[in-house]
Design a protein around this motif. Structure first.
Motif, PDB file in Angstrom:
ATOM      1  N   LEU A  65      14.723 -72.384  55.754  1.00 55.36           N
ATOM      2  CA  LEU A  65      15.411 -73.615  55.351  1.00 55.36           C
ATOM      3  C   LEU A  65      15.608 -74.539  56.548  1.00 55.36           C
ATOM      4  N   ALA A  66      16.011 -73.946  57.691  1.00 57.56           N
ATOM      5  CA  ALA A  66      16.189 -74.753  58.899  1.00 57.56           C
ATOM      6  C   ALA A  66      14.858 -75.330  59.365  1.00 57.56           C
ATOM      7  N   PHE A  67      13.789 -74.524  59.277  1.00 59.50           N
ATOM      8  CA  PHE A  67      12.453 -74.992  59.646  1.00 59.50           C
ATOM      9  C   PHE A  67      12.063 -76.196  58.802  1.00 59.50           C
ATOM     10  N   SER A  68      12.309 -76.140  57.496  1.00 60.95           N
ATOM     11  CA  SER A  68      11.952 -77.245  56.605  1.00 60.95           C
ATOM     12  C   SER A  68      12.758 -78.503  56.935  1.00 60.95           C
ATOM     13  N   ALA A  69      14.066 -78.309  57.196  1.00 53.71           N
ATOM     14  CA  ALA A  69      14.913 -79.465  57.516  1.00 53.71           C
ATOM     15  C   ALA A  69      14.443 -80.151  58.797  1.00 53.71           C
ATOM     16  N   LEU A  70      14.159 -79.361  59.825  1.00 55.14           N
ATOM     17  CA  LEU A  70      13.681 -79.939  61.086  1.00 55.14           C
ATOM     18  C   LEU A  70      12.315 -80.585  60.923  1.00 55.14           C
ATOM     19  N   HIS A  71      11.463 -79.955  60.122  1.00 56.83           N
ATOM     20  CA  HIS A  71      10.121 -80.499  59.901  1.00 56.83           C
ATOM     21  C   HIS A  71      10.195 -81.861  59.221  1.00 56.83           C
ATOM     22  N   VAL A  72      10.996 -81.964  58.161  1.00 56.29           N
ATOM     23  CA  VAL A  72      11.118 -83.237  57.430  1.00 56.29           C
ATOM     24  C   VAL A  72      11.730 -84.311  58.319  1.00 56.29           C
ATOM     25  N   ALA A  73      12.812 -83.975  59.008  1.00 55.81           N
ATOM     26  CA  ALA A  73      13.463 -84.956  59.879  1.00 55.81           C
ATOM     27  C   ALA A  73      12.526 -85.423  60.990  1.00 55.81           C
ATOM     28  N   GLY A  74      11.810 -84.488  61.601  1.00 54.37           N
ATOM     29  CA  GLY A  74      10.913 -84.851  62.697  1.00 54.37           C
ATOM     30  C   GLY A  74       9.756 -85.716  62.254  1.00 54.37           C
ATOM     31  N   LYS A 117       6.150 -76.289  50.570  1.00 56.58           N
ATOM     32  CA  LYS A 117       5.089 -76.231  51.586  1.00 56.58           C
ATOM     33  C   LYS A 117       5.605 -75.625  52.895  1.00 56.58           C
ATOM     34  N   ASP A 118       6.822 -76.005  53.280  1.00 55.01           N
ATOM     35  CA  ASP A 118       7.354 -75.533  54.562  1.00 55.01           C
ATOM     36  C   ASP A 118       7.622 -74.028  54.546  1.00 55.01           C
ATOM     37  N   ILE A 119       8.060 -73.492  53.418  1.00 56.05           N
ATOM     38  CA  ILE A 119       8.277 -72.046  53.330  1.00 56.05           C
ATOM     39  C   ILE A 119       6.954 -71.309  53.531  1.00 56.05           C
ATOM     40  N   LEU A 120       5.897 -71.818  52.924  1.00 50.50           N
ATOM     41  CA  LEU A 120       4.583 -71.199  53.097  1.00 50.50           C
ATOM     42  C   LEU A 120       4.124 -71.267  54.555  1.00 50.50           C
TER      43      LEU A 120
END
Length: 299
Positions: free
Chosen positions: A116-125, A157-160
């Protein structure tokens, strides 16, 4: 093998490297170094982004929604750059989860929160990078559309992607920790190559290489050494043959065993018997009945 963080880097003198450098060298010798993994991730991400960008251009053109050529590449590149930038954090988490004693439930919870943190950082970045790209190109402000539907789409997508990265780092670490002949030999306890004899009141340890021959003497057995010394023990030749056979000794006569690695010459006799000359110059008579024991030494 993971580096023990409790050890401080230091030198052992001369040209020795620090503990940290030695650990890195050992890891590089045993498995893929970290920079190689990051390079593979970057190459795979770049290829995927390029394919997706061309696919997006094709789909938009087919539906009559023409956009500048550079925009799909900016969308994909911004996503790829953030993924590669987050990869070291995923690797650190994987290494920590392998080192700490997590149970199955705790491990699942840990990676769920991390995804979840990875997805949040990915979207924000990627949003920040796209806004910056639009500003540089003078194309106005980029709008992502922070709706639940868009966020859920990105989360899937980010979870994958997170699972692929975590799986890659996990497999690489398992490969680095694999048993190797060098490691097995280093971890194994040293085994004494000699064995013990009891010569009267004296317990004596001999190395097989220093024994030339073993000769029966009634109820005793005499060990003949290369130094010329003799050691008499109370035993039978048959019993000594059992423990000496695996060390390269062969019976050449009813009353004699010789060290095959110390044989210099074998000379046959008309009767079928033979003479065995040792590298110490001593010679022993062999019986034709036991000639097969030395067959491997002769052409």
């Amino acid at each position: 093998m993971l580096r023990d963080e409790s050890q401080r880097a230091g030198t052992s003198g001369g040209d020795a490297v620090t503990n940290g450098e030695a650990s890195a060298l050992q890891r590089a010798a045993r498995g893929l170094p970290a920079w190689t993994l990051y390079l593979l991730i970057a190459a795979g991400t770049a290829a995927t982004c390029a394919v997706n960008a061309f696919s997006t251009l094709h789909d938009l053109t087919r539906y009559g929604r023409a956009v500048p050529f550079w925009q799909p590449f900016l969308w994909e590149a911004s996503s790829g750059v953030v993924i590669v930038a987050l990869a070291p954090l995923v690797r650190r988490l994987v290494l920590a989860s392998l080192t700490k004693p997590f149970g199955p439930a705790a491990l699942i919870a840990l990676h769920a929160v991390a995804a979840l943190a990875f997805s949040a950082l990915h979207v924000a970045g990627m949003i920040l990078l796209r806004k910056l790209g639009y500003w540089i190109a003078g194309a106005g402000d980029y709008s992502f559309g922070l709706s639940p539907g868009n966020l859920l789409y990105e989360l899937r997508k980010d979870i994958l992607v997170y699972l692929l990265l975590a799986g890659l780092f996990w497999l690489a670490e398992l490969w680095a920790r694999r048993p190797t002949p060098h490691r097995i030999a280093a971890d194994a306890k040293p085994v004494a190559s000699g064995f013990w004899l009891r010569d009267g009141t004296i317990n004596l340890r001999l190395e097989p290489a220093e024994i030339v021959a073993v000769v029966s003497a009634g109820n005793y057995v005499e060990y003949c050494l290369e130094s010329g010394k003799r050691h008499l023990i109370r035993a039978t030749l048959q019993a000594e043959e059992e423990r000496l056979r695996r060390l390269g000794f062969a019976r050449i006569h009813r009353t004699r065993l010789v060290n095959r690695s110390r044989i210099r010459r074998i000379a046959g006799r008309p009767s079928g018997d033979f003479d065995v000359e040792m590298d110490t110059g001593e010679s022993y008579v062999g019986s034709r009945r036991y000639r097969d024991g030395l067959a491997a030494l002769t052409p």
